[in-house]
Design a protein around this motif. Structure first.
Motif, PDB file in Angstrom:
ATOM      1  N   TYR B 283       0.822  -1.212   0.000  1.00  0.00           N
ATOM      2  CA  TYR B 283       0.000   0.000   0.000  1.00  0.00           C
ATOM      3  C   TYR B 283       0.859   1.266   0.000  1.00  0.00           C
ATOM      4  O   TYR B 283       1.250   1.742  -1.053  1.00  0.00           O
ATOM      5  CB  TYR B 283      -0.987  -0.027   1.173  1.00  0.00           C
ATOM      6  CG  TYR B 283      -1.894   1.166   1.200  1.00  0.00           C
ATOM      7  CD1 TYR B 283      -2.805   1.390   0.163  1.00  0.00           C
ATOM      8  CD2 TYR B 283      -1.844   2.095   2.229  1.00  0.00           C
ATOM      9  CE1 TYR B 283      -3.610   2.507   0.158  1.00  0.00           C
ATOM     10  CE2 TYR B 283      -2.662   3.209   2.238  1.00  0.00           C
ATOM     11  CZ  TYR B 283      -3.539   3.419   1.196  1.00  0.00           C
ATOM     12  OH  TYR B 283      -4.332   4.527   1.199  1.00  0.00           O
ATOM     13  N   ALA B 284       1.184   1.810   1.193  1.00  0.00           N
ATOM     14  CA  ALA B 284       1.899   3.094   1.231  1.00  0.00           C
ATOM     15  C   ALA B 284       3.279   2.996   0.598  1.00  0.00           C
ATOM     16  O   ALA B 284       3.803   3.984   0.092  1.00  0.00           O
ATOM     17  CB  ALA B 284       1.997   3.597   2.674  1.00  0.00           C
ATOM     18  N   LEU B 367     -11.850   2.780  16.477  1.00  0.00           N
ATOM     19  CA  LEU B 367     -12.219   1.574  15.742  1.00  0.00           C
ATOM     20  C   LEU B 367     -11.079   1.040  14.876  1.00  0.00           C
ATOM     21  O   LEU B 367     -11.272   0.087  14.124  1.00  0.00           O
ATOM     22  CB  LEU B 367     -13.448   1.846  14.860  1.00  0.00           C
ATOM     23  CG  LEU B 367     -14.681   2.386  15.590  1.00  0.00           C
ATOM     24  CD1 LEU B 367     -15.865   2.455  14.640  1.00  0.00           C
ATOM     25  CD2 LEU B 367     -15.029   1.557  16.807  1.00  0.00           C
ATOM     26  N   LEU B 368      -9.905   1.666  14.970  1.00  0.00           N
ATOM     27  CA  LEU B 368      -8.776   1.243  14.136  1.00  0.00           C
ATOM     28  C   LEU B 368      -7.589   0.851  15.004  1.00  0.00           C
ATOM     29  O   LEU B 368      -7.374   1.394  16.083  1.00  0.00           O
ATOM     30  CB  LEU B 368      -8.373   2.366  13.183  1.00  0.00           C
ATOM     31  CG  LEU B 368      -9.405   2.684  12.100  1.00  0.00           C
ATOM     32  CD1 LEU B 368      -9.094   4.007  11.416  1.00  0.00           C
ATOM     33  CD2 LEU B 368      -9.455   1.563  11.063  1.00  0.00           C
ATOM     34  N   VAL B 369      -6.798  -0.094  14.502  1.00  0.00           N
ATOM     35  CA  VAL B 369      -5.665  -0.627  15.257  1.00  0.00           C
ATOM     36  C   VAL B 369      -4.498   0.359  15.202  1.00  0.00           C
ATOM     37  O   VAL B 369      -4.274   1.006  14.174  1.00  0.00           O
ATOM     38  CB  VAL B 369      -5.273  -2.011  14.678  1.00  0.00           C
ATOM     39  CG1 VAL B 369      -4.691  -1.893  13.285  1.00  0.00           C
ATOM     40  CG2 VAL B 369      -4.327  -2.750  15.595  1.00  0.00           C
ATOM     41  N   ILE B 371      -0.921   1.680  14.516  1.00  0.00           N
ATOM     42  CA  ILE B 371       0.226   1.290  13.686  1.00  0.00           C
ATOM     43  C   ILE B 371       1.282   2.382  13.841  1.00  0.00           C
ATOM     44  O   ILE B 371       1.021   3.422  14.445  1.00  0.00           O
ATOM     45  CB  ILE B 371      -0.160   1.106  12.199  1.00  0.00           C
ATOM     46  CG1 ILE B 371      -0.817   2.364  11.645  1.00  0.00           C
ATOM     47  CG2 ILE B 371      -1.080  -0.088  12.027  1.00  0.00           C
ATOM     48  CD1 ILE B 371      -1.121   2.294  10.144  1.00  0.00           C
ATOM     49  N   GLY B 471      -1.681   2.799   5.901  1.00  0.00           N
ATOM     50  CA  GLY B 471      -2.366   1.630   6.454  1.00  0.00           C
ATOM     51  C   GLY B 471      -3.579   1.195   5.663  1.00  0.00           C
ATOM     52  O   GLY B 471      -4.136   1.930   4.858  1.00  0.00           O
ATOM     53  N   GLN B 472      -3.939  -0.073   5.862  1.00  0.00           N
ATOM     54  CA  GLN B 472      -5.181  -0.624   5.319  1.00  0.00           C
ATOM     55  C   GLN B 472      -5.882  -1.376   6.433  1.00  0.00           C
ATOM     56  O   GLN B 472      -5.270  -2.276   7.010  1.00  0.00           O
ATOM     57  CB  GLN B 472      -4.864  -1.565   4.142  1.00  0.00           C
ATOM     58  CG  GLN B 472      -4.434  -0.834   2.889  1.00  0.00           C
ATOM     59  CD  GLN B 472      -4.164  -1.779   1.736  1.00  0.00           C
ATOM     60  OE1 GLN B 472      -3.337  -2.676   1.862  1.00  0.00           O
ATOM     61  NE2 GLN B 472      -4.857  -1.591   0.624  1.00  0.00           N
ATOM     62  N   PRO B 473      -7.107  -1.013   6.776  1.00  0.00           N
ATOM     63  CA  PRO B 473      -7.905   0.079   6.216  1.00  0.00           C
ATOM     64  C   PRO B 473      -7.216   1.417   6.442  1.00  0.00           C
ATOM     65  O   PRO B 473      -6.452   1.575   7.391  1.00  0.00           O
ATOM     66  CB  PRO B 473      -9.233  -0.009   6.973  1.00  0.00           C
ATOM     67  CG  PRO B 473      -8.959  -0.814   8.182  1.00  0.00           C
ATOM     68  CD  PRO B 473      -7.806  -1.700   7.869  1.00  0.00           C
ATOM     69  N   GLY B 474      -7.488   2.364   5.559  1.00  0.00           N
ATOM     70  CA  GLY B 474      -6.792   3.644   5.580  1.00  0.00           C
ATOM     71  C   GLY B 474      -6.967   4.375   6.893  1.00  0.00           C
ATOM     72  O   GLY B 474      -8.049   4.380   7.474  1.00  0.00           O
TER      73      GLY B 474
END
Lengths: 465, 502
Positions: B283-284, B367-369, B371, B471-474
């Protein structure tokens, strides 16, 4: 603002509470109940992964104001703000606001019976077969000395839209993507991605095999300088270029001189021939395989999309019709002011040329000398008036000679406008499901043809791989 | 009056009960490490076109996210439901995710050690939370700015936007660190448009950077908005009359309003060790600054000193503790032109054997991990260094580049292209009016190797962005970048009209 602890109430209950709090007066309520799950991987191992449950409640309150209508909006996820407080906050903003420029009567009905059905959810457990297939692919890659990375996600959102004027609509939207990137020990890279409705559609082994073939093409490395090249763009790369073109189709921006659809002599280019080749650029909630929400649901207004138009049925929309600009986005009020058609956005995008039937392989076979690309990356607008975009080629540029791939080429930075690219297309393939690597997270549903394009402007070499 | 207390409504949530429910269940399920965040993020967006409101939104996100390390695999689960049993159920779902990942996992994840910090509360320095300012007051401010600009030639259209965010984050982990943090940020942007005699549009946008500040920023505390807005119409008029640039190699003197973004793309992202190790390969992207070159890579000239930090007041990445419970720090990335450090989170620090994390874990939402995300990455000014005039003094034929606009860089951070808001010719050491249609393009190490003048502290500006993606999800993260004015020799300049074949 007070949060509500405890279990989340049903969407239908929230809607009725909100409409009651508005005293039955002009009010719209949008509940988006979502769940998603993902598996991410790199260096031949899984990395970050998880699952979540989300819900966002949005309220728009409309009040009379100085001979017009004013609107206030507020939204909150889950239990962050009690729905009655959201209504009160939206109403306070509405009462302090001047008449809205996008004001229009709220739509009445329809009230459909499925509104009372519960939200649909996705779970990570559905990824188990994918995880096992990935484990096998990682093992095979390790044996070859390759490294795999990528991402798989599945998201389901159930949308409930209701109004004080009797509208009750529900829609279940399920989308996902699967992406796999490969790097060989000598630094060659390849990528494949696709959007899908469920994880069962993923065939990891087939994708991995395709990437292996691509890496094999890199057995011969060819350094080429910057310059103008004939290129073959597969559907994914065409999506990278064409999605920004559709995104730019703002009626208001065009009127103000602020985009590529503005006429230098003032006004918009509606009706003007943009490209000689009679391309169609269209959206349709009933497009086969790309079905999407068939009514407008928005939490707040923007330049061309109005909260007042919530619930409006979405239909087939031709943005470019036979090469001519035929629609720009307009909300009802803007369309009335401009004397043109109300054109809300639709969550899919199709580029097609009538009668085109060739696949990517046939375009390659018909190329004397050109560059076959895989996908594009880091596209950004350089000049708004020409929609000049810059960006990079990524994960696979191949030299084609006399219809055959003869080796892999370095990456390039390009500077190109999507309209110019369409204008210089010398061969157009059949329209196929695509996944834009650059924009796919926001536009999952696209179908594009492969294109062979003359004189594509590779501005400089990128040493990246 | 500076704000010193955590928002009462957030503080009144059953934070301890929710985190205890999640952590106890995670421990019972055998998680060796678990951390839970209860976060509330309020985001307001407002935009006006020609003085009329075009978009106004006010959103509050509140949720609970739990990450576990279970038998060497990471799992994450999150919900917006605020109930003890839902928080406990997150542990089951996160462990389920870790077990699923383990089916295709080939490496045991470990976390670099971090001392338990006990219980801490931190509130960033600001006066008035912009998200608590009534909509009508925000509209009146932007409408006032718009109306003054609209009535001044050559302006034909004005857009004015204000993004404002406030964030409360409660963190607890199994080791015993419990932090509650509160911070704010805002981003005002005003852009004007005019057409030249040929019907070609030109725009000019404010240079005011986004900042981790309160509403007082818009009223002059930290930026002179009145002065900047008053000068814009004449600058745009000059741009409309300006000749199109002749492409070629120019010496560039770059203002911090432009250089911050070049630093972000070519140094900030390239010195993220997760990227360099391949964790963003799909991704990035990765990084040319590979780990084997730590301590030896010639990044640029010896004038180049770049630091990372999460401690600078008003910096957009500034916190007291990161999203893995690591205390905020500052550290060197490039010293005398050589790569000497990376940005780290705990798993990457452990994998690379670099000891303690330097505190760069961040999750954009409950809601996001978490990183590894960018610290405030800044080019240091030269003590006693020159100002703009002295930097231009040594330039025979060059451009002074002001304000950021378009940006793009490749997936290994080699090849970049940037445009800007305005470009002034430098002729024999003197500024000589604007040119237009400029983009500069370079390879990262060539560009930084061509750095031969670094401005003094008087030229330093802390800028940054709201919208760094990874990241994914962005995940979209705010990040600060400080920079002085700096000079680069013989950089390739393109004409963007010519690039478009016009």
């Amino acid at each position: 603002m007070s949060a509500e602890t405890g279990p989340l109430p049903a969407a239908e209950e929230l809607v009725e509470r909100a409409l009651r709090a508005a005293g039955g007066d002009r009010c719209l309520v949008l509940v988006e109940d979502g769940s998603s799950a993902e598996l991410r991987y790199a260096n031949n191992t899984t990395t970050t992964n998880g699952q979540r449950r989300d819900r966002r409640v949005s309220v728009a309150r409309v009040v009379p104001s100085a001979g017009g209508l004013a609107v206030g909006t507020a939204s909150a996820s889950g239990a962050a703000v009690a729905v009655e407080e959201l209504v009160a906050a939206a109403e306070a903003d509405a009462r302090a606001a001047p008449p809205a420029e996008d004001a229009a009567p709220l739509l009445e009905g329809p009230a459909l019976l499925d509104f009372g059905e519960p939200a649909v959810r996705t779970e990570l457990a559905a990824f188990a077969p994918l995880a096992d297939a990935l484990a096998a692919a990682f093992e095979a890659a390790r044996r070859r000395g390759d490294v795999l990375a990528g991402f798989a996600t599945h998201e389901v959102t159930t949308t409930y839209l209701a109004s004080s004027t009797g509208l009750r609509r529900r829609h279940v939207d399920a989308t996902g993507t699967f992406e796999l990137a490969a790097r060989s020990a000598d630094g060659a890279t390849a990528w494949a991605g696709r959007s899908l409705g469920s994880m069962e559609e993923v065939d990891v082994a087939a994708v991995a095999a395709r990437l292996s073939q691509r890496l094999a093409w890199s057995g011969r490395r060819i350094e080429l300088p910057a310059g103008r090249y004939e290129v073959i763009l597969p559907p994914d790369a065409v999506a990278d270029l064409v999605i920004p073109l559709a995104e730019a189709a703002s009626g208001r921006d065009a009127e103000d001189g602020w985009n590529v659809f503005s006429s230098p002599s003032g006004g918009t280019r509606l009706g003007e021939r943009l490209v000689e080749t009679p391309f169609d650029l269209r959206s349709d909630p009933n497009e086969d395989g790309l079905e999407c929400i068939p009514f407008l649901a928005t939490a707040a207004s923007d330049a061309d999309v109005s909260v007042f138009d919530n619930g409006a049925p979405l239909g087939a929309t031709r943005w470019i019709d036979g090469g001519r600009l035929s629609r720009l986005r307009y909300h009802r009020a803007g369309a009335a002011r401009a004397g043109t058609a109300f054109t809300p956005p639709v969550d899919n995008l199709v580029l097609a040329l009538d009668g085109a039937s060739a696949g990517l392989d046939e375009l390659v076979a018909g190329t004397r000398r050109g560059l076959l690309l895989t996908c594009l990356w880091y596209l950004r607008e350089v000049d708004v008036s020409t929609l000049l975009l810059t960006g990079l080629t990524r994960d696979g540029v191949y030299l084609v000679e006399d219809g055959e791939v003869v080796g892999a080429v370095n990456n390039f930075r390009f500077n190109e406008s999507p309209l110019d690219v369409l204008g210089r297309a010398v061969e157009v393939g059949r329209t196929e499901r695509a996944l834009s690597r650059e924009w796919g997270e926001w536009m999952r549903r696209s179908a594009m043809p492969s294109l062979r394009v003359a004189e594509f402007n590779m501005s400089s070499v990128s040493p990246a791989s | 009056m500076p704000v010193v207390r955590i928002d009462e409504a957030f503080d009144a949530l059953p934070l301890g009960q929710l985190t205890a429910a999640a952590l106890e269940r995670a421990a019972a399920l055998g998680a060796g490490h678990a951390e839970v965040r209860v976060e509330r993020i309020r985001t307001q967006a407002l935009s006006l076109r020609d003085g009329q409101v075009e978009h106004a939104s006010d959103d509050v996100e509140l949720g609970v996210g739990l990450r576990v390390l279970h038998d060497g695999s990471v799992g994450f689960a999150a919900t917006v439901e605020l109930a003890g049993d839902a928080a406990a159920a997150l542990a089951d779902r996160a462990v389920e995710a870790a077990r699923l990942a383990a089916r295709a996992g080939s490496r045991r994840v470990e976390l670099a050690g971090e001392a338990a910090h006990g219980t801490h509360t931190w509130v960033a320095p600001y006066g008035r939370d912009a998200t608590a300012v009534p909509l009508a007051e925000r509209v009146a401010l932007l409408a006032g700015w718009s109306d003054r600009l609209a009535s001044t030639a050559p302006v034909e259209h004005v857009t004015a936007t204000l993004l404002a965010v406030s964030e409360q984050k409660h963190f607890a982990d199994l080791a015993g660190t419990v932090t509650t943090q509160q911070r704010v940020r805002l981003q005002p942007i005003v852009e004007i448009l005019a057409l030249d005699g040929d019907g070609r549009l030109e725009t000019m946008r404010t240079l005011a950077p986004p900042a981790a500040r309160g509403y007082e920023y818009l009223e002059g505390d930290g930026w002179d908005f009145a002065g900047e807005l008053a000068a814009m119409p004449e600058l745009l008029a000059e741009k409309l009359r300006a000749p199109s640039v002749v492409p070629g190699a120019y010496d560039l003197v770059i203002d911090p309003t432009n250089l911050w973004l070049t630093i972000h793309e070519s140094v900030g992202h390239a010195t993220e060790l997760d990227r360099a190790l391949g964790y963003e390969a799909a991704y990035a992207g990765t990084s040319f600054a590979t780990f084997d070159q730590l301590g030896s890579l010639r990044y640029g000239s010896e004038l180049m000193q770049v630091t990372g930090d999460r401690t600078t007041p008003y910096g957009l990445a500034t916190v007291a503790y990161d999203d893995e419970g690591v205390e905020a720090q500052s550290f060197d990335l490039v010293r005398d032109g050589t790569l000497v450090g990376y940005q780290l989170d705990r798993s990457i620090a452990a994998e690379a054997g670099l000891g303690r994390s330097n505190g760069c874990a961040y999750a954009a939402s409950p809601l996001l991990v978490p990183i590894q995300r960018m610290a405030n990455v800044s080019l240091q000014p030269a003590p006693g260094g020159p100002g703009l005039e002295a930097l231009c003094d040594g330039v025979e034929d060059g451009l002074y580049v002001v304000g950021d606009k378009s940006w793009s860089i490749d997936m290994q951070r080699h090849n970049f292209q940037f445009t800007g808001q305005r470009f002034f010719r430098i002729e024999r050491g003197r500024l000589a009016g604007q040119v237009r249609d400029v983009a500069y393009q370079a390879r990262t190490t060539d560009f930084w190797g061509a750095l031969d003048g670094v401005g003094g502290p008087q030229t330093y500006l802390l800028a940054g962005a709201f919208n760094c993606g990874k990241g994914q999800p962005g995940q979209v993260a705010p990040v600060g970048h400080g920079s002085p004015i700096a000079r680069f020799r013989q950089v390739r300049v393109l004409n963007t009209r010519a690039e478009a074949g016009r």
